[in-house]
Design an enzyme around this catalytic site. Structure first.
Site, short mmCIF file in Angstrom:
data_model
loop_
_atom_site.label_atom_id
_atom_site.label_comp_id
_atom_site.label_asym_id
_atom_site.label_seq_id
_atom_site.Cartn_x
_atom_site.Cartn_y
_atom_site.Cartn_z
N CYS A 262 0.66 -1.14 0.05
CA CYS A 262 -0.13 -0.13 0.11
C CYS A 262 1.04 1.25 0.09
O CYS A 262 0.66 2.23 -0.80
CB CYS A 262 -0.84 -0.21 1.31
SG CYS A 262 -0.19 0.33 2.63
N HIS A 311 -2.71 1.22 6.50
CA HIS A 311 -3.09 1.40 5.22
C HIS A 311 -3.15 2.84 4.92
O HIS A 311 -3.92 3.67 5.55
CB HIS A 311 -4.28 0.51 5.15
CG HIS A 311 -4.72 0.32 3.68
ND1 HIS A 311 -3.87 -0.71 3.01
CD2 HIS A 311 -5.81 0.62 2.95
CE1 HIS A 311 -4.26 -0.87 1.73
NE2 HIS A 311 -5.49 0.18 1.72
N HIS A 323 -5.99 1.89 -4.35
CA HIS A 323 -4.72 1.44 -3.63
C HIS A 323 -4.20 -0.03 -3.96
O HIS A 323 -4.79 -0.51 -4.83
CB HIS A 323 -5.20 1.41 -2.22
CG HIS A 323 -6.51 0.56 -2.06
ND1 HIS A 323 -6.75 0.06 -0.60
CD2 HIS A 323 -7.41 0.02 -2.99
CE1 HIS A 323 -7.97 -0.75 -0.99
NE2 HIS A 323 -8.15 -0.75 -2.04
#
Length: 347
Positions: A262, A311, A323
């Site tokens: 991420c 995240h 993402h």
């Protein structure tokens, strides 16, 4: 003559043991017959457990990224310190040779006693004090000896700093190994669960995710004019770079150009726009101005998720994020509401 002796009767203890064993066997057989076979978890239950494991793996992945980044910085710092120490030692040797030459010259002209060379090699501070007290040093020698003292102190400090950083590096490498093992363990557990699904169930889950991703992409790209705010030049360029990586696989610890985790995706995307941001999601959460209202987000802003900031993605407009989700997935669009939104970050 035939014996009329009565047969020996079993003892009370033996009868009790045999009776108990028989009863236990009957009970076990009855329970075994009546026990319901263990039920296989449903497809949705497996997905829920796998998603949880992926989230835990990603937390460990970001810690792994942090340890890896720290290791690389320490290695560079140690290399610089060691180079400085080596050059400093050469300078110190040159200074000492100069002092020796001056002492020899004075000796030849009947000046300083050559025994002072002992002080030059062992303790310049002590030498300076004693020789000065005896008025045996010229101003030139005093200045040269002071330089030797300063260089020795500097070298001692640099060696100490290098030793501390080497210890820190060893600890960091240990932490790196632990986090890598933790990530691999979580991913292994997730794979075992996925292996319990039939081919049909796996296909159904994949199709479900593909539909959700396409819906998010349409929502982001078909956004009504004015609903979402365009990003700045840097943010817009970063978002465009990330769009070019849709479909690239998630790999923990990866930061492009063919695979990403991420924070690897977001840091790579901004690098393509000419902007350097930190490597981990936790550090990226503090890299710019925080935006707490989703309605104020602009395309290309970083979007931070979950309370521990493990995240991150890029805002895509209309409540969507672009993402790298987790292992087993690819770079894709997803609704922000599917995760716990904390805030945006404008770089």
């Amino acid at each position: 003559m035939a014996s009329h002796r009565r047969p020996k009767q079993p003892s009370r203890t033996r009868v009790t043991v045999l009776t108990t064993a028989a009863a236990a066997a009957v009970a076990f057989s009855a329970n075994a017959a009546n026990a319901a076979p263990s039920e296989k978890p449903s497809k949705d239950e497996v997905k829920s457990k796998v998603d949880k494991l992926y989230e835990e793996a990603e937390k460990a992945s970001e810690k792994y990224n942090g340890a890896k980044e720290k290791q690389e910085k320490l290695e560079k710092q140690i290399s610089t310190l060691q180079d400085n120490v080596a050059r400093g030692q050469e300078d110190l040797n040159t200074l000492r040779e100069g002092l020796g030459s001056m002492a020899s010259a004075q000796y030849r002209t009947g000046g300083i006693d050559p025994s002072v060379a002992l002080f030059l090699s062992s303790d310049p501070d002590d030498y300076l004090d004693k020789a000065s007290a005896m008025d045996q040093l010229s101003s030139q020698q005093v200045e040269a000896l002071k330089k030797v003292q300063e260089k020795q102190r500097s070298l001692a400090q640099q060696r100490k700093e290098a030793a501390e950083k080497l210890k820190d590096l060893a600890d960091t490498r240990t932490e790196l190994g632990k986090k890598k093992k933790e990530v691999q363990g979580k991913l292994g557990e997730a794979q075992k669960l996925l292996n319990t699904l039939t081919a049909k169930e796996k296909a159904a889950l994949d199709a479900q995710q593909a539909r959700a991703s396409r819906a998010s992409e349409r929502s982001a790209l078909d956004d009504n004019p004015g609903t979402s705010k365009p990003g700045s030049g840097y943010a817009g360029a970063a978002f465009a770079a990330a769009q070019g990586k849709i479909g690239s696989p998630y790999v923990y610890g990866a930061a492009g150009p063919s695979s990403f985790d991420c924070s690897g995706l977001t840091s790579w995307a901004y690098a393509q726009a000419g902007v350097s941001i930190p490597r981990t999601s936790e550090a990226q959460a503090n890299a710019g101005t925080r935006i707490y209202s989703q309605s104020d987000l602009q395309v290309g802003d970083l979007v931070i998720f979950y309370g521990d900031f493990h995240h991150v993605g890029l805002y895509a407009g209309n409540g969507q994020v672009l993402h790298a989700p987790h292992s087993g997935a690819v770079v894709r669009y997803e609704a922000i509401g599917n995760m716990t939104f904390e805030f945006g970050v404008r770089i």
